[in-house]
Enzyme design. Sequence first.
Site, PDB file in Angstrom:
ATOM      1  N   HIS A  39       0.808  -1.240   0.033  1.00  0.00           N
ATOM      2  CA  HIS A  39       0.034  -0.017  -0.038  1.00  0.00           C
ATOM      3  C   HIS A  39       0.918   1.254   0.027  1.00  0.00           C
ATOM      4  CE1 HIS A  39      -3.509  -2.747   0.794  1.00  0.00           C
ATOM      5  NE2 HIS A  39      -2.378  -3.288   1.638  1.00  0.00           N
ATOM      6  N   GLU A  55      -2.396   0.473   7.942  1.00  0.00           N
ATOM      7  CA  GLU A  55      -1.423  -0.692   7.508  1.00  0.00           C
ATOM      8  C   GLU A  55      -0.243  -0.157   6.715  1.00  0.00           C
ATOM      9  OE1 GLU A  55      -1.671  -4.396   4.492  1.00  0.00           O
ATOM     10  OE2 GLU A  55      -3.220  -3.446   4.808  1.00  0.00           O
ATOM     11  N   HIS A 116       2.521  -7.094   4.631  1.00  0.00           N
ATOM     12  CA  HIS A 116       1.242  -6.639   4.816  1.00  0.00           C
ATOM     13  C   HIS A 116       0.611  -6.865   6.270  1.00  0.00           C
ATOM     14  CE1 HIS A 116      -0.026  -5.646   0.529  1.00  0.00           C
ATOM     15  NE2 HIS A 116       1.181  -6.482   0.142  1.00  0.00           N
ATOM     16  N   GLU A 180       0.897 -11.516   5.661  1.00  0.00           N
ATOM     17  CA  GLU A 180       0.328 -10.812   6.509  1.00  0.00           C
ATOM     18  C   GLU A 180       0.413 -11.253   7.888  1.00  0.00           C
ATOM     19  OE1 GLU A 180      -2.249  -8.912   5.491  1.00  0.00           O
ATOM     20  OE2 GLU A 180      -2.782  -9.531   3.407  1.00  0.00           O
TER      21      GLU A 180
END
Length: 361
Positions: A39, A55, A116, A180
């Site tokens: 992101h 995040e 992430h 993640e």
Amino acid sequence: MNLLQSFSRFGAVSAIALALGLSANSADAQTKIYIDPGHGGSDPGAVNGTYGTEEADRVLYTSLETRDWLNADTADGAGGGSWTVRLSRTTDVSVGLSARSTDSNNWGSARFLSIHQNANAGTPATGTETFSYSSTGTGATLRNNVQNEGIAAWGLTNRGNKVANFSVLRLTSAPAALTEMGFINNTSVDWTYLSSNTQCDKWAKHMMFAFQNHYGISDYTPGATAVEVIVDNDTSAFIKSSNWWASSSTSGYYGSNYRVRSTGSVSDSAIWKGTIPSDGSYKVYARWTSGSNRASSAPYIVYHTGGSSTVNVNQQANNGTWVLLGTYNLYQGSTANRVALSCWTSSGTYVIADAVRFVKQ
């Protein structure tokens, strides 16, 4: 991490080397590692609605720390690996998905890791999971190393090694993994780790361990002397009955051979006794040679200060690699510290007893 922090954490020599762009190891031998903070810019990623934690910000911090740990590892010539690191972004900017893979491909990266943090609708989930594009191959092995170290770092629920058709996994030429770290919207558990600089730095350190292990290097912390104990199957610290025979027919074993026993509903374990130099937290690994006739759920029992823990592993996979069984508190000495491999599992197969490794944290 700024230069002053580098002096504090890794010592003056390493910090000066980093500041000058030098390495204590040969630049020719450096492995190119591409780190992708997910992101960024106009895309904040997952958000904790209660505290406003984003995040994009947290994974950028973690990625920068991972870079700094790998750079420090390179600057420390006493051990560890030799790396050169590139990030898809180093600030809060927008980067397209395909642009991340293209940059990695053009740079000629050897490995690619996308970092992430997760979120879900409804009751918040918890745990760590890591993805690769395929269930087999070097990318899957990297994925497994990353997942192992993510669990070792924080001990959140192990959501497993998975496959996914994510763009950065599909379009990147180098073996790639996407992790993640946890669920940012789980305020009661995961968020307390994800929002903490101290905990994210710990995660980054374990990502360095993941790359070290992936390239066959034992855990090494820059500026520290690693404490490692390996017990092979042909030493006096290995105990077994005559039902465990020696073999060297499958390559990938540690030392000169490994032990084999057919499975059955009987109590007949092979036992490794580790002489631990000091009380503390240790990562415990096991190694075996894999094959289609191996047990798919071979039970290792790790004895530690809190009792014992059973870890079932698939010996049909992970040939000749150190597989993490877990992190445990162990006593100094050899009386209470041992790892046993039971043959009491699925019938018609074999269990393989090769070697066990203890690494102090």
